[in-house]
Scaffold this motif. Structure first.
Motif, mmCIF file in Angstrom:
data_model
loop_
_atom_site.group_PDB
_atom_site.id
_atom_site.type_symbol
_atom_site.label_atom_id
_atom_site.label_comp_id
_atom_site.label_asym_id
_atom_site.label_seq_id
_atom_site.Cartn_x
_atom_site.Cartn_y
_atom_site.Cartn_z
ATOM 1 N N ALA A 13 0.830 -1.199 0.000
ATOM 2 C CA ALA A 13 0.000 0.000 0.000
ATOM 3 C C ALA A 13 0.869 1.255 0.000
ATOM 4 O O ALA A 13 0.598 2.222 -0.724
ATOM 5 C CB ALA A 13 -0.928 -0.002 1.213
ATOM 6 N N VAL A 14 1.928 1.234 0.794
ATOM 7 C CA VAL A 14 2.854 2.379 0.828
ATOM 8 C C VAL A 14 3.567 2.520 -0.516
ATOM 9 O O VAL A 14 3.649 3.615 -1.081
ATOM 10 C CB VAL A 14 3.882 2.221 1.966
ATOM 11 C CG1 VAL A 14 4.971 3.288 1.857
ATOM 12 C CG2 VAL A 14 3.190 2.318 3.317
ATOM 13 N N ALA A 15 4.063 1.405 -1.042
ATOM 14 C CA ALA A 15 4.808 1.446 -2.303
ATOM 15 C C ALA A 15 3.961 1.956 -3.460
ATOM 16 O O ALA A 15 4.475 2.563 -4.406
ATOM 17 C CB ALA A 15 5.349 0.058 -2.620
ATOM 18 N N ALA A 16 2.643 1.731 -3.377
ATOM 19 C CA ALA A 16 1.755 2.176 -4.450
ATOM 20 C C ALA A 16 1.574 3.682 -4.476
ATOM 21 O O ALA A 16 1.183 4.252 -5.501
ATOM 22 C CB ALA A 16 0.388 1.501 -4.297
ATOM 23 N N HIS A 17 1.868 4.354 -3.363
ATOM 24 C CA HIS A 17 1.611 5.792 -3.278
ATOM 25 C C HIS A 17 2.853 6.626 -2.991
ATOM 26 O O HIS A 17 2.784 7.862 -3.014
ATOM 27 C CB HIS A 17 0.577 6.067 -2.185
ATOM 28 C CG HIS A 17 -0.768 5.483 -2.486
ATOM 29 N ND1 HIS A 17 -1.677 6.101 -3.313
ATOM 30 C CD2 HIS A 17 -1.346 4.320 -2.093
ATOM 31 C CE1 HIS A 17 -2.766 5.356 -3.406
ATOM 32 N NE2 HIS A 17 -2.586 4.266 -2.680
ATOM 33 N N LEU A 18 3.979 5.969 -2.729
ATOM 34 C CA LEU A 18 5.213 6.683 -2.388
ATOM 35 C C LEU A 18 6.322 6.219 -3.323
ATOM 36 O O LEU A 18 6.702 5.052 -3.304
ATOM 37 C CB LEU A 18 5.597 6.375 -0.927
ATOM 38 C CG LEU A 18 6.727 7.199 -0.317
ATOM 39 C CD1 LEU A 18 6.254 8.613 -0.028
ATOM 40 C CD2 LEU A 18 7.212 6.544 0.985
ATOM 41 N N ARG A 19 6.816 7.154 -4.140
ATOM 42 C CA ARG A 19 7.863 6.803 -5.106
ATOM 43 C C ARG A 19 8.944 7.857 -5.099
ATOM 44 O O ARG A 19 8.685 9.029 -4.838
ATOM 45 C CB ARG A 19 7.268 6.683 -6.522
ATOM 46 C CG ARG A 19 6.274 5.544 -6.691
ATOM 47 C CD ARG A 19 5.793 5.447 -8.128
ATOM 48 N NE ARG A 19 4.895 4.314 -8.342
ATOM 49 C CZ ARG A 19 3.587 4.364 -8.147
ATOM 50 N NH1 ARG A 19 3.029 5.505 -7.745
ATOM 51 N NH2 ARG A 19 2.835 3.302 -8.363
ATOM 52 N N ARG A 20 10.156 7.412 -5.423
ATOM 53 C CA ARG A 20 11.286 8.341 -5.479
ATOM 54 C C ARG A 20 12.049 8.145 -6.780
ATOM 55 O O ARG A 20 12.320 7.019 -7.188
ATOM 56 C CB ARG A 20 12.221 8.095 -4.294
ATOM 57 C CG ARG A 20 13.471 8.968 -4.313
ATOM 58 C CD ARG A 20 14.410 8.559 -3.196
ATOM 59 N NE ARG A 20 15.679 9.262 -3.276
ATOM 60 C CZ ARG A 20 16.750 8.961 -2.564
ATOM 61 N NH1 ARG A 20 16.707 7.959 -1.693
ATOM 62 N NH2 ARG A 20 17.875 9.636 -2.704
ATOM 63 N N SER A 21 12.367 9.263 -7.415
ATOM 64 C CA SER A 21 13.213 9.261 -8.598
ATOM 65 C C SER A 21 14.319 10.289 -8.377
ATOM 66 O O SER A 21 14.094 11.496 -8.494
ATOM 67 C CB SER A 21 12.396 9.626 -9.850
ATOM 68 O OG SER A 21 13.227 9.663 -10.991
ATOM 69 N N GLY A 22 15.499 9.795 -8.011
ATOM 70 C CA GLY A 22 16.581 10.708 -7.676
ATOM 71 C C GLY A 22 16.231 11.505 -6.437
ATOM 72 O O GLY A 22 15.950 10.942 -5.377
ATOM 73 N N SER A 23 16.208 12.822 -6.552
ATOM 74 C CA SER A 23 15.877 13.685 -5.420
ATOM 75 C C SER A 23 14.408 14.081 -5.409
ATOM 76 O O SER A 23 13.986 14.900 -4.591
ATOM 77 C CB SER A 23 16.741 14.953 -5.459
ATOM 78 O OG SER A 23 16.461 15.700 -6.628
ATOM 79 N N ARG A 24 13.621 13.519 -6.312
ATOM 80 C CA ARG A 24 12.210 13.867 -6.414
ATOM 81 C C ARG A 24 11.347 12.783 -5.756
ATOM 82 O O ARG A 24 11.414 11.614 -6.126
ATOM 83 C CB ARG A 24 11.819 14.024 -7.883
ATOM 84 C CG ARG A 24 10.381 14.396 -8.141
ATOM 85 C CD ARG A 24 10.006 15.745 -7.578
ATOM 86 N NE ARG A 24 10.828 16.831 -8.071
ATOM 87 C CZ ARG A 24 10.649 18.111 -7.734
ATOM 88 N NH1 ARG A 24 9.689 18.437 -6.893
ATOM 89 N NH2 ARG A 24 11.446 19.044 -8.226
ATOM 90 N N LEU A 25 10.546 13.187 -4.762
ATOM 91 C CA LEU A 25 9.663 12.278 -4.052
ATOM 92 C C LEU A 25 8.233 12.542 -4.506
ATOM 93 O O LEU A 25 7.749 13.675 -4.450
ATOM 94 C CB LEU A 25 9.768 12.485 -2.541
ATOM 95 C CG LEU A 25 8.840 11.630 -1.673
ATOM 96 C CD1 LEU A 25 9.218 10.150 -1.774
ATOM 97 C CD2 LEU A 25 8.872 12.093 -0.222
ATOM 98 N N SER A 26 7.546 11.494 -4.944
ATOM 99 C CA SER A 26 6.157 11.614 -5.347
ATOM 100 C C SER A 26 5.275 10.900 -4.332
ATOM 101 O O SER A 26 5.518 9.740 -3.990
ATOM 102 C CB SER A 26 5.947 10.998 -6.736
ATOM 103 O OG SER A 26 6.695 11.695 -7.714
#
Length: 221
Positions: A13-26
């Motif tokens: 559930a967390v992985a579905a809504h929390l993502r990181r690409s380099g220094s950018r957190l979505s």
């Protein structure tokens, strides 16, 4: 059965809504530049706290400066936890001294957060009992109130209304302490309809209930 269990795994559930690409957190539809923050702190409470923490640590890695998440006794270990966020245990469903100690520590960390910090709060079912800071109520009285509410047939919304009104951390009060830091909350619902002010007694969302509501529940039961 396994498909159903997999679909509600806290880490997924967390992985579905929390993502990181380099220094950018979505986070959902929102995006944050991690380089803009001095520190990233992780706070939280709930029976799903350990796997939620493990998932957050996997996404954010060494960007995490520290934090504290309170889990049910016996649930303090989770595969994948890297140890960047401290896990402490407390009793459930009746609050214990450990819940008060955890509440004091969480409030202290929240108080230290400044405008250039990012605070990520992880909440799940059981958080009401696991994280507490009482407002002029003894632990013994809080335990008796909780036991009476659990036994009388009150709904979880009614129970948590009273919990919020004898607390310094529930009902949006943690968010008030975290301010002016940037606050993100990830909530894993265990309440039908997912009312955010009821799950874990809503420490980071506004409380729509009043003292009159609380007293009406007392007189009702």
């Amino acid at each position: 059965l396994q498909a159903a269990l997999d679909a509600v795994r806290p880490d997924q559930a967390v992985a579905a809504h929390l993502r990181r690409s380099g220094s950018r957190l979505s986070v959902g539809d929102c995006s944050y530049d991690l380089t803009a923050f001095r520190r990233v702190l992780v706070l939280g409470a709930g029976k799903a706290g350990a796997p939620m923490t493990a998932a957050v640590e996997q996404v954010l890695g060494d960007c995490i400066s520290g934090g504290l998440v309170v889990v049910k006794t016996g649930h303090g270990r989770s595969d994948g936890c890297a140890g960047r966020v401290e896990l402490v245990e407390a009793g459930h469903p009746t609050p214990t001294e450990a819940a008060l100690a955890a509440g004091a520590r969480v409030l202290a960390l929240a108080e230290e957060a400044g405008a250039d910090d990012l605070v990520l709060v992880l909440l799940s079912g059981g958080g009401s009992a696991l994280l507490e800071a009482t407002a002029g109520v003894s632990l013994s009285d809080l335990q008796q109130m909780t036991a009476a509410l659990l036994a009388c047939g009150a709904t979880i919304g009614e129970i948590n209304c009273l919990r919020k009104h004898v607390s310094l951390i529930k009902g949006g009060q943690l968010a008030r302490v975290v301010h002016p830091a940037q606050l993100i909350t990830l909530v894993l619902s265990d309440v039908v309809g997912s009312p955010l002010d009821v799950i874990a007694s809503g420490p980071t969302v506004p409380d729509p209930t009043t003292w009159a509501d609380a007293w009406a529940i007392v007189t009702k039961y």
